[in-house]
Design a protein around this motif. Structure first.
Motif, PDB file in Angstrom:
ATOM      1  N   LYS A 268      10.584  89.708 110.108  1.00 34.69           N
ATOM      2  CA  LYS A 268      10.483  89.142 111.450  1.00 34.69           C
ATOM      3  C   LYS A 268       9.111  88.537 111.721  1.00 34.69           C
ATOM      4  O   LYS A 268       8.747  88.285 112.867  1.00 34.69           O
ATOM      5  CB  LYS A 268      10.821  90.211 112.491  1.00 34.69           C
ATOM      6  CG  LYS A 268      12.272  90.663 112.420  1.00 34.69           C
ATOM      7  CD  LYS A 268      12.665  91.559 113.587  1.00 34.69           C
ATOM      8  CE  LYS A 268      14.144  91.928 113.521  1.00 34.69           C
ATOM      9  NZ  LYS A 268      14.559  92.774 114.661  1.00 34.69           N
TER      10      LYS A 268
ATOM     11  N   GLU B 107      15.790  82.794 112.535  1.00 34.20           N
ATOM     12  CA  GLU B 107      16.439  84.041 112.134  1.00 34.20           C
ATOM     13  C   GLU B 107      15.485  84.832 111.241  1.00 34.20           C
ATOM     14  O   GLU B 107      14.538  84.275 110.676  1.00 34.20           O
ATOM     15  CB  GLU B 107      17.744  83.746 111.376  1.00 34.20           C
ATOM     16  CG  GLU B 107      18.779  82.985 112.198  1.00 34.20           C
ATOM     17  CD  GLU B 107      20.028  82.691 111.384  1.00 34.20           C
ATOM     18  OE1 GLU B 107      19.986  82.882 110.149  1.00 34.20           O
ATOM     19  OE2 GLU B 107      21.028  82.273 111.991  1.00 34.20           O
ATOM     20  N   PRO B 108      15.738  86.141 111.110  1.00 31.14           N
ATOM     21  CA  PRO B 108      14.886  86.939 110.213  1.00 31.14           C
ATOM     22  C   PRO B 108      14.876  86.357 108.807  1.00 31.14           C
ATOM     23  O   PRO B 108      15.874  85.804 108.328  1.00 31.14           O
ATOM     24  CB  PRO B 108      15.556  88.316 110.242  1.00 31.14           C
ATOM     25  CG  PRO B 108      16.250  88.370 111.568  1.00 31.14           C
ATOM     26  CD  PRO B 108      16.747  86.977 111.814  1.00 31.14           C
TER      27      PRO B 108
END
Length: 246
Positions: free
Chosen positions: A61, A111-112
């Motif tokens: 993240k 997105e991660p």
């Protein structure tokens, strides 16, 4: 009573995992405001343009940053997405670029990032600074933390001073990276002839999730409470079980 050998084994695994995690955090320890001398020595030609950048092993993240040696040319508004494609990644990452200050640019993935994946990045330096020929693009690398999980438990204790027939068990799950709390709770399952509930306290900042299992009723004969944990829920390879005698 608690199974002492299993408890010691669990504690040992916890300490080993914490040690490995500490090493990982040291690698993660982002180089952003601490110049990464080794890499910059390998890229001495870029040292006059770039002071720091994301490298090493990072969280899925994380944002990707480059810190320039001087204020950028043609910098767009702070807090608004830059309309230029200043970053290129392999494998590709969808996201937007923002300026944090006149010297700091940050790419924010939509997105991660993919756990355990190594990425190659290219920063288009010539878009924000006049450069020497051949230094228009700055290339760097980083890797995303591989998922990992371990479980430890603290042994049975009386639930309170007035209800000695009831016991409780506490412990924690430690993950290598930030994980969704719902996924973490799926890591643990109980095997016991009494229906029990698990209460959770999550601390994402420390990648820890403490659990409490209470109202465990003692009977006239020994029973075995089995804690079964499986990292599949967070795409981790680790799994195991701990038996506690009640």
């Amino acid at each position: 009573m608690e199974n002492t050998s299993n408890y010691r084994s669990s504690s040992k695994k916890k300490f080993i995992f914490i040690g490995l995690l500490a090493l990982s955090i040291g690698a993660i320890a982002f180089i952003f405001f601490n110049r990464k001398k080794k890499n910059l020595e390998e890229n001495q030609a870029y040292a006059k343009y770039i002071e720091a950048y994301t490298s090493g092993t990072i969280s899925k993240k994380s944002f990707i940053r480059v810190h320039l040696a001087n204020a950028a040319q043609g910098m767009q508004d702070l807090g608004k997405a830059d309309t230029r494609e200043l970053f290129d990644f392999s494998p590709s990452i969808k996201g937007k670029t923002y300026w944090i200050d006149p010297q700091t640019v940050e790419f924010r993935p939509e997105e991660p990032l993919k756990p355990g994946k190594a990425y190659e990045a290219t920063f288009k330096l010539s878009e924000v600074s006049a450069t020497e020929k051949g230094l228009e693009d700055f290339e760097f690398e980083f890797k995303v933390i591989t998922p990992g999980v371990t479980l430890s438990q603290n042994g049975l204790v009386s639930q309170n001073n007035t209800a000695l027939d009831y016991m409780k068990l506490t412990g924690e799950i430690l993950t290598a990276d930030i994980e969704e709390t719902q996924a973490i709770e799926k890591v643990l399952e109980l095997d016991f002839d009494q229906k029990l509930k698990v209460k959770w306290q999550h601390d994402p900042a420390k990648n820890t999730s403490k659990f409490t299992i209470d109202s465990i009723k003692k009977k006239s004969s020994d029973q075995t409470l089995k804690l079964v944990w499986d990292g599949d829920a967070i795409d981790a390879d680790q799994k195991g079980e701990v038996e506690v005698r009640v």
